[in-house]
Enzyme design. Structure first.
Site, PDB file in Angstrom:
ATOM      1  N   GLU A 391       2.541   8.396 -40.774  1.00 29.87           N
ATOM      2  CA  GLU A 391       2.384   7.830 -39.432  1.00 29.87           C
ATOM      3  C   GLU A 391       3.333   6.670 -39.187  1.00 29.87           C
ATOM      4  OE1 GLU A 391       0.881   9.428 -37.306  1.00 29.87           O
ATOM      5  OE2 GLU A 391      -0.270  10.765 -38.575  1.00 29.87           O
ATOM      6  N   HIS A 394       6.689   7.756 -38.097  1.00 30.70           N
ATOM      7  CA  HIS A 394       6.825   8.027 -36.658  1.00 30.70           C
ATOM      8  C   HIS A 394       7.360   6.786 -35.939  1.00 30.70           C
ATOM      9  CE1 HIS A 394       5.390  12.063 -36.183  1.00 30.70           C
ATOM     10  NE2 HIS A 394       4.227  11.823 -36.742  1.00 30.70           N
ATOM     11  N   HIS A 482       3.471  20.623 -35.755  1.00 36.90           N
ATOM     12  CA  HIS A 482       2.992  20.474 -37.127  1.00 36.90           C
ATOM     13  C   HIS A 482       3.292  21.719 -37.959  1.00 36.90           C
ATOM     14  CE1 HIS A 482       0.634  17.597 -34.748  1.00 36.90           C
ATOM     15  NE2 HIS A 482       0.704  16.834 -35.821  1.00 36.90           N
TER      16      HIS A 482
END
Length: 836
Positions: A391, A394, A482
């Site tokens: 994360e 990102h 994904h």
């Protein structure tokens, strides 16, 4: 317009000197941002080069962001504009040195079809001078999006609406792949071109709805408010801390007035809390407040008990997981690459634990530039080290390439985070210190949070999840991001760890056909340095798999040298997922491109003359330029060149050059071929303006299809008739009335036709019919019907005998019909009716 992205100007050798063989930082920390004068100077340099790229005065540049490069350089993300409106996904990544000189430029050019002065339109084919005055307001566009997504939702931050010019893209085959079966296509066989432009709003909505985050990006027509495209913007998946997944770990905290706060003052500055921090969302969608404790021992090392306290020892464990992951993400990036925090300039971020209730998700939000972790229901607490690294990666993407979160670029966005998560895990598992990234990660995303031991994704064989492909195909961009990340994840595994030659192995690729069958990996440290350099200094928002390969290869060559084992490993790793062709590990870089010579051709006047060549070696795909008597033929850019020969063409000499797509391209020139035109009687051209070079007369019907289109170049000359290409239910016609003398002994109709499509499969959705009609419009004969199934690169010459209509005046009619979605373009040129 060919949109295969290219790297312009090789990076200075000084950029990579000292990096290639040593584990040194790639980026320079703490660089000052450019001054307004430096930014203005850069824009002036780019403006002065517009003519080199076929741009005009209405084309401009705006620096959108800047981040550190290697010592002595800066990286500028520059948006392209037309009439001061941003052209979506048209941008440059510009590297400058301390003197302000441009070192390199990576370009995604999507605006060359604008500004040719061919009439104004809100939604025009490439070539229109688009009207940038919207018919609806940004608020109206936003209201339309909100009404569809979450009419009763609550805005986390106010919505944004930016007026843009949106290039609607289509994918076409390169010349060398025209006759390939769909299943045999390689990523390098396709290229993206602009189909048409639409004036639109880029609408960003960040809401909560029914207790869950609802974050979306939308492209909305600025003319009538219809939704053009939409995608999710939610990027998912020293005290003592008793962590759930890593045992007892050291975590940095701050003591204030006798109370310990989970703020790490040694990592990051500014931001919401002045440094890296962990907060307690306490089952809401807001960040909540920073975790505090009366002692500097945190957590109980156990999974959160649903419904329990979020602040007692059990509730603190999620915060321990988060802080440990955040510290290791920061340290891996800083100690190995010189990249500080998420944005490269050390701006602090934070993680909110216990978001929502029983929430099976962890996500990065660009609103706060922070991360939220759920407690899980089907999963355990989602704060494992690789999930946090994922994360936080990102955030790095958002600060650099900002890969659009849909299609192939969205898959690469997710893959970049999977790669980052695995590298953080490897770094943390080996003590979280040092200037290199060791091995030791498990290459399985999120296995720790699974109650069954089944990971979210397998990097080495993505298909084990039942949904992710192991290799690129032409449909990979249609998958959820994904899943479309799968091939690139596998590429990275092979790049780092190598492959296996046993076909039953999970580490085997049938696409590796060179020697040795088991490719050799280069290890985590080198693999990540190459990937990080490419993703932060070369990728643009629209980078796809083919573009990624060329830019990752360029990064490897800059760091380790052309022909190095690292550059070879990149080529083999991408070949292993059907992106580019395989090479021998000992063979070095591919040789220069070679080309055959076209054969001499003899045809009768009024017949089609066709010259063909084949290219080999070098790096596919290839680009072609045909010459007639030494003069470049406009629009002749495929392996075959065809046209209707006239008696005046007798003795013309043709040749072709071919250029490969290597980082340092090579060009080969064919031998000459001579055209002999036999006359056997005098043939007369009865079709007027069949090449469309003299405007629209005497054609009737949808004469707006006639023009100069950079997205659909002419077979010869500069103009053609582009029928279709709308992607909506519509019918277009073009007709011309001709008279065939009663004394004619022959009447031969020929035309050059190019078909490209966004449709797939063997079903005919869109069609072009060629008919002969009488002057009353009654169909006398349907000569042919072409559909999206007949799509092919380049022009094909079609020939028909119309001698049955001698003594008559007839209409030659072309009629195109599209269904309600996915465009097919039928492009006509060189329409001829030769009569003897």
């Amino acid at each position: 317009m060919n949109l295969r992205k290219t790297l312009i100007a090789a990076s200075l050798a000084a950029m990579s000197a000292g990096i290639a063989m040593a584990a040194e930082p790639l980026m320079a920390a703490g660089q000052a941002q450019s001054s307004p004068q430096e930014t203005a100077s850069l824009i002036a340099k780019l403006m002065s080069q517009r003519g080199n790229h076929g741009l005009v005065a209405d084309h401009g540049f705006v620096v959108a962001s800047e981040h550190p490069g290697v010592v002595g350089t800066k990286i500028h993300r520059v948006n392209h504009t037309f009439k001061n409106v941003r052209v979506w996904s048209s941008e440059s990544v510009v590297v400058t040195n301390d003197a302000g000189s441009i070192v390199s430029e990576s370009i995604s050019e999507r605006r060359q079809g604008l500004g040719l002065g061919l009439g104004q339109s809100f939604a025009g084919k490439a070539g229109t001078d688009i009207d940038v005055n919207p018919r609806i307001s940004g608020k109206q566009a936003t209201d339309l999006v909100v009404s569809k997504l979450a009419p009763t939702g609550t805005h986390i931050v106010p919505p944004k609406a930016e007026l843009i010019i949106y290039p609607v893209m289509k994918t076409v085959r390169v010349a060398s792949a025209v006759n390939k079966a769909e299943a045999a296509l390689n990523a390098m066989d396709l290229e993206e071109v602009v189909d048409h432009y639409e004036l639109a709003y880029f609408v960003q909505t960040r809401m909560t709805s029914n207790g869950r985050p609802n974050l979306n990006d939308s492209i909305v027509s600025a003319t009538d408010g219809h939704l053009i495209k939409q995608w999710s913007a939610m990027h998912t998946v020293v005290g003592v801390g008793h962590s759930e997944y890593n045992g007892d770990v050291p975590i940095n905290t701050t003591l204030s007035g006798g109370t310990y706060q989970m703020i790490d003052a040694s990592r990051g500055t500014g931001g919401t809390y002045g440094a890296m921090a962990i907060t307690n969302a306490n089952h809401t969608t807001s960040a909540g407040s920073v975790y505090t404790n009366s002692t500097n021992t945190w957590g109980d090392g156990q999974n959160y008990i649903s419904g329990g306290s979020t602040t007692n020892a059990n509730g603190q464990t999620a915060a321990v997981n988060a802080m440990w992951g955040l510290m290791n993400t920061y340290d891996m990036l800083t100690n190995t690459l010189g990249w500080q925090s998420l944005d490269g300039v050390n701006t602090a971020t934070y993680i909110a634990a216990h978001v929502n209730s029983n929430y099976d998700n962890a996500y990065y939000s660009d609103t706060c530039k922070c991360m939220y972790i759920g407690d899980g229901s089907s999963f355990t607490s989602l704060g494992s080290i690789d999930v946090i690294g994922h994360e936080m990666s990102h955030g790095v993407t958002a600060s650099t390439s900002n890969l659009t979160y849909s299609g192939e670029s969205g898959g690469l966005n997710e893959s970049n985070s999977d790669i980052g998560g695995e590298m953080v895990e490897a770094y943390a598992r080996n003590g979280g210190t040092g200037t290199t990234i060791p091995g030791g990660n498990d290459w399985m995303m999120g296995v720790e949070i699974s109650k069954t031991g089944t990971p979210l994704r397998w990097m080495y064989k993505p298909s084990k999840d039942g949904s992710s492909p192991n290799a690129w195909s032409s449909t990979v961009g249609n998958l959820d991001v994904h899943y479309s990340s799968g091939p690139n994840n596998r590429m990275y595994y092979f790049l780092s760890q190598g492959s296996n030659a046993t076909s039953s192995s999970d580490y085997y690729s049938a696409y590796l056909t060179k020697s040795p069958a088991a490719m050799t990996g280069i290890g985590n440290d080198k693999a990540y340095r190459i990937w990080f350099k490419a993703s932060t200094t070369k990728f643009t928002a629209s980078t796809n798999y083919a573009d990624a390969r060329s830019k990752v290869l360029a990064a490897a060559q800059e760091l380790y040298g052309v022909g190095s084992k690292e550059a070879i490993a990149v080529q083999r790793a991408y070949a292993a997922i059907n992106v580019g062709t395989d090479i021998d590990e000992t063979g070095g870089a591919p040789g220069p491109v070679t080309i055959s010579s076209p054969a001499n051709v003899t045809v009768a006047a009024g017949s089609a003359a066709s010259f063909s060549v084949s290219a080999s070696s070098g790096t596919a795909p290839y680009s072609y330029k045909w010459y007639r008597n030494g003069v470049l033929i406009s629009g002749a850019s495929s392996a075959t060149y065809s046209f209707t020969a006239q008696s005046t063409d007798n003795g013309a000499v043709f040749k072709v050059t071919v250029t490969d797509s290597a980082t340092t391209p090579t060009t080969a020139t064919s031998g000459n071929a001579t055209l002999t035109v036999t006359t056997g009687g005098t043939a007369t051209e009865t079709m007027v303006n069949g090449g469309f070079e003299s405007g629209t007369s005497p054609w009737t019907g949808n004469t707006g299809d006639i023009g100069t289109w950079s997205g659909e170049p002419a077979a010869t000359g500069t103009k053609d008739a582009w029928m279709g290409g709308n992607g909506s239910a519509i019918t277009e016609t073009l007709s011309q009335t001709v008279s065939i003398p009663s004394t004619a002994t022959s009447a031969t109709l020929t035309f050059a036709l190019h078909i490209d499509t966004a449709e797939s499969g063997s079903t005919a959705y869109d069609k072009l019919t060629v008919k002969v009609k009488n002057t009353a419009g009654t169909v006398l004969q349907t000569l042919a019907t072409y559909t999206n199934v007949n799509a092919a690169s380049g022009y094909q010459t079609r020939t028909f005998d119309l001698s049955a209509y001698k003594g008559q005046t007839v209409q030659v009619s072309f009629s195109e019909t599209e269904d309600s979605s996915l465009q097919t373009s039928f492009v006509l040129d060189n329409v001829s009716l030769m009569v003897k």
